[in-house]
Design a protein around this motif. Structure first.
Motif, PDB file in Angstrom:
ATOM      1  N   PHE A 167       0.840  -1.201   0.000  1.00  0.00           N
ATOM      2  CA  PHE A 167       0.000   0.000   0.000  1.00  0.00           C
ATOM      3  C   PHE A 167       0.874   1.249   0.000  1.00  0.00           C
ATOM      4  N   HIS A 168       1.837   1.285   0.920  1.00  0.00           N
ATOM      5  CA  HIS A 168       2.686   2.463   1.047  1.00  0.00           C
ATOM      6  C   HIS A 168       3.604   2.620  -0.167  1.00  0.00           C
ATOM      7  N   LEU A 169       4.033   1.517  -0.753  1.00  0.00           N
ATOM      8  CA  LEU A 169       4.828   1.598  -1.981  1.00  0.00           C
ATOM      9  C   LEU A 169       3.996   2.133  -3.145  1.00  0.00           C
ATOM     10  N   GLN A 170       2.757   1.676  -3.252  1.00  0.00           N
ATOM     11  CA  GLN A 170       1.891   2.147  -4.337  1.00  0.00           C
ATOM     12  C   GLN A 170       1.588   3.638  -4.195  1.00  0.00           C
ATOM     13  N   VAL A 171       1.460   4.093  -2.965  1.00  0.00           N
ATOM     14  CA  VAL A 171       1.279   5.538  -2.747  1.00  0.00           C
ATOM     15  C   VAL A 171       2.500   6.283  -3.264  1.00  0.00           C
ATOM     16  N   ALA A 172       3.689   5.742  -2.973  1.00  0.00           N
ATOM     17  CA  ALA A 172       4.919   6.376  -3.452  1.00  0.00           C
ATOM     18  C   ALA A 172       4.959   6.406  -4.974  1.00  0.00           C
ATOM     19  N   TYR A 173       4.577   5.305  -5.624  1.00  0.00           N
ATOM     20  CA  TYR A 173       4.567   5.267  -7.086  1.00  0.00           C
ATOM     21  C   TYR A 173       3.633   6.336  -7.659  1.00  0.00           C
ATOM     22  N   ALA A 174       2.555   6.607  -6.942  1.00  0.00           N
ATOM     23  CA  ALA A 174       1.586   7.592  -7.424  1.00  0.00           C
ATOM     24  C   ALA A 174       2.109   9.021  -7.349  1.00  0.00           C
ATOM     25  N   THR A 175       3.204   9.250  -6.635  1.00  0.00           N
ATOM     26  CA  THR A 175       3.760  10.610  -6.535  1.00  0.00           C
ATOM     27  C   THR A 175       4.427  11.046  -7.827  1.00  0.00           C
ATOM     28  N   LYS A 176       4.881  10.081  -8.633  1.00  0.00           N
ATOM     29  CA  LYS A 176       5.622  10.352  -9.879  1.00  0.00           C
ATOM     30  C   LYS A 176       6.966  11.036  -9.605  1.00  0.00           C
ATOM     31  N   ASN A 177       7.385  11.011  -8.348  1.00  0.00           N
ATOM     32  CA  ASN A 177       8.682  11.585  -7.968  1.00  0.00           C
ATOM     33  C   ASN A 177       9.686  10.443  -7.880  1.00  0.00           C
ATOM     34  N   GLN A 178      10.586  10.355  -8.843  1.00  0.00           N
ATOM     35  CA  GLN A 178      11.462   9.197  -8.923  1.00  0.00           C
ATOM     36  C   GLN A 178      12.408   9.085  -7.731  1.00  0.00           C
ATOM     37  N   LEU A 179      12.867  10.220  -7.222  1.00  0.00           N
ATOM     38  CA  LEU A 179      13.759  10.165  -6.061  1.00  0.00           C
ATOM     39  C   LEU A 179      13.019   9.618  -4.834  1.00  0.00           C
ATOM     40  N   LEU A 180      11.802  10.040  -4.658  1.00  0.00           N
ATOM     41  CA  LEU A 180      11.007   9.546  -3.529  1.00  0.00           C
ATOM     42  C   LEU A 180      10.715   8.051  -3.702  1.00  0.00           C
ATOM     43  N   ILE A 181      10.417   7.651  -4.934  1.00  0.00           N
ATOM     44  CA  ILE A 181      10.170   6.230  -5.210  1.00  0.00           C
ATOM     45  C   ILE A 181      11.430   5.414  -4.917  1.00  0.00           C
ATOM     46  N   ASP A 182      12.588   5.928  -5.355  1.00  0.00           N
ATOM     47  CA  ASP A 182      13.854   5.232  -5.092  1.00  0.00           C
ATOM     48  C   ASP A 182      14.100   5.096  -3.595  1.00  0.00           C
ATOM     49  N   LEU A 183      13.781   6.160  -2.848  1.00  0.00           N
ATOM     50  CA  LEU A 183      13.963   6.123  -1.403  1.00  0.00           C
ATOM     51  C   LEU A 183      13.083   5.046  -0.777  1.00  0.00           C
ATOM     52  N   MET A 184      11.825   5.011  -1.183  1.00  0.00           N
ATOM     53  CA  MET A 184      10.901   4.015  -0.641  1.00  0.00           C
ATOM     54  C   MET A 184      11.361   2.597  -0.966  1.00  0.00           C
ATOM     55  N   GLU A 185      11.811   2.387  -2.193  1.00  0.00           N
ATOM     56  CA  GLU A 185      12.256   1.054  -2.584  1.00  0.00           C
ATOM     57  C   GLU A 185      13.518   0.659  -1.835  1.00  0.00           C
ATOM     58  N   THR A 186      14.400   1.633  -1.595  1.00  0.00           N
ATOM     59  CA  THR A 186      15.615   1.364  -0.826  1.00  0.00           C
ATOM     60  C   THR A 186      15.280   0.972   0.610  1.00  0.00           C
ATOM     61  N   LEU A 187      14.264   1.622   1.152  1.00  0.00           N
ATOM     62  CA  LEU A 187      13.874   1.371   2.543  1.00  0.00           C
ATOM     63  C   LEU A 187      12.851   0.241   2.684  1.00  0.00           C
ATOM     64  N   ALA A 188      12.481  -0.375   1.578  1.00  0.00           N
ATOM     65  CA  ALA A 188      11.379  -1.339   1.607  1.00  0.00           C
ATOM     66  C   ALA A 188      11.612  -2.463   2.609  1.00  0.00           C
ATOM     67  N   LYS A 189      12.832  -3.001   2.647  1.00  0.00           N
ATOM     68  CA  LYS A 189      13.109  -4.103   3.565  1.00  0.00           C
ATOM     69  C   LYS A 189      12.981  -3.648   5.008  1.00  0.00           C
ATOM     70  N   ARG A 190      13.522  -2.476   5.308  1.00  0.00           N
ATOM     71  CA  ARG A 190      13.406  -1.935   6.661  1.00  0.00           C
ATOM     72  C   ARG A 190      11.952  -1.645   7.000  1.00  0.00           C
ATOM     73  N   MET A 191      11.215  -1.121   6.032  1.00  0.00           N
ATOM     74  CA  MET A 191       9.805  -0.844   6.268  1.00  0.00           C
ATOM     75  C   MET A 191       9.030  -2.129   6.513  1.00  0.00           C
ATOM     76  N   GLU A 192       9.359  -3.166   5.762  1.00  0.00           N
ATOM     77  CA  GLU A 192       8.692  -4.459   5.968  1.00  0.00           C
ATOM     78  C   GLU A 192       8.915  -4.955   7.393  1.00  0.00           C
ATOM     79  N   GLU A 193      10.156  -4.855   7.870  1.00  0.00           N
ATOM     80  CA  GLU A 193      10.468  -5.271   9.240  1.00  0.00           C
ATOM     81  C   GLU A 193       9.721  -4.413  10.243  1.00  0.00           C
TER      82      GLU A 193
END
Length: 231
Positions: A148-174
């Motif tokens: 859900f939170h990743l899809q919200v990030a994708y909807a921003t169309k801000n590539q840097l923010l998307i990259d940040l979310m994807e980088t933090l995805a594992k930590r966010m999952e934990e």
């Protein structure tokens, strides 16, 4: 770290962190003195002093020529002092991650409300359906929550923010897994959280960026409040 602490005390804290991060169990071997000294950038004498301190407290066992191992405990699998430190550290890491999430997810959801396409909204709806089905499947719930939170990030169309979310995805999952395990002892809380996510989605779909920001901040703040109540 506290500068007033002696070096070996700081090393003890770092060893505790290794036990947490690697999920070491009684009987598991710690890294060697040489490896710990290299890892922390300290002398082997300082590492040896830290290990002696842990051994004197019954947290580890040192075997001649065999290295150091987490000791069995009659009261707790990691020893009372080590478990206390790990629990405190774990709680701190969870809280720090929630602070970070609030810092960028509140702005992300505002941008999503302004920029989401029909495809983005459909992707979020699918994730919400998965979340609704996950009441008896905690792991499915964790993955749906993260998505859900990743899809919200994708909807921003801000590539840097998307990259940040994807980088933090594992930590966010934990982080999501840890917070859900503490908060979802009552199954009713699952429905409350689902409703919170649905309300965020509706604000995005309506293009109401101010409401979306308020709801996301409320969502993350509520998680923190519930965690404090649980501890």
């Amino acid at each position: 770290m506290n500068p007033k602490k002696r070096i070996y005390e700081l090393i003890v804290e770092q060893i505790n962190m290794i036990c947490l991060e690697q999920n070491l169990q009684p009987g598991d071997r710690l890294p060697s003195e040489r490896d710990l000294a290299s890892l922390f950038g300290v002398s082997r004498n300082s590492v040896r002093e830290a290990l002696k301190d842990l051994e004197s407290k019954g947290v580890i066992e040192t075997r001649q020529g065999g290295g150091s191992f987490l000791a069995p405990s009659k009261r707790d699998v990691l020893g009372t002092e080590l478990r206390t430190h790990i629990d405190e550290t774990h709680t701190q890491l969870i809280d720090e991650m929630l602070e970070l999430r609030r810092a960028f997810e509140v702005e992300a959801v505002s941008l999503a409300a302004q920029r989401a396409t029909a495809e983005n909204l459909e992707a979020i709806r699918r994730v919400l359906s998965q979340m609704a089905e996950a009441v008896d499947d905690p792991e499915m719930g964790v993955q749906a929550d993260l998505d859900f939170h990743l899809q919200v990030a994708y909807a921003t169309k801000n590539q840097l923010l998307i990259d940040l979310m994807e980088t933090l995805a594992k930590r966010m999952e934990e982080n999501i897994r840890a917070t859900r395990s503490q908060r979802f002892t009552d199954k009713g809380r699952h429905q409350d959280t689902l409703k919170e996510h649905e309300e965020i989605y509706l604000a995005i779909a309506d293009g109401n960026s101010d409401l979306a920001k308020q709801l996301m901040e409320k969502h993350i703040s509520r998680i923190r409040l519930e965690l404090y109540r649980a501890t």
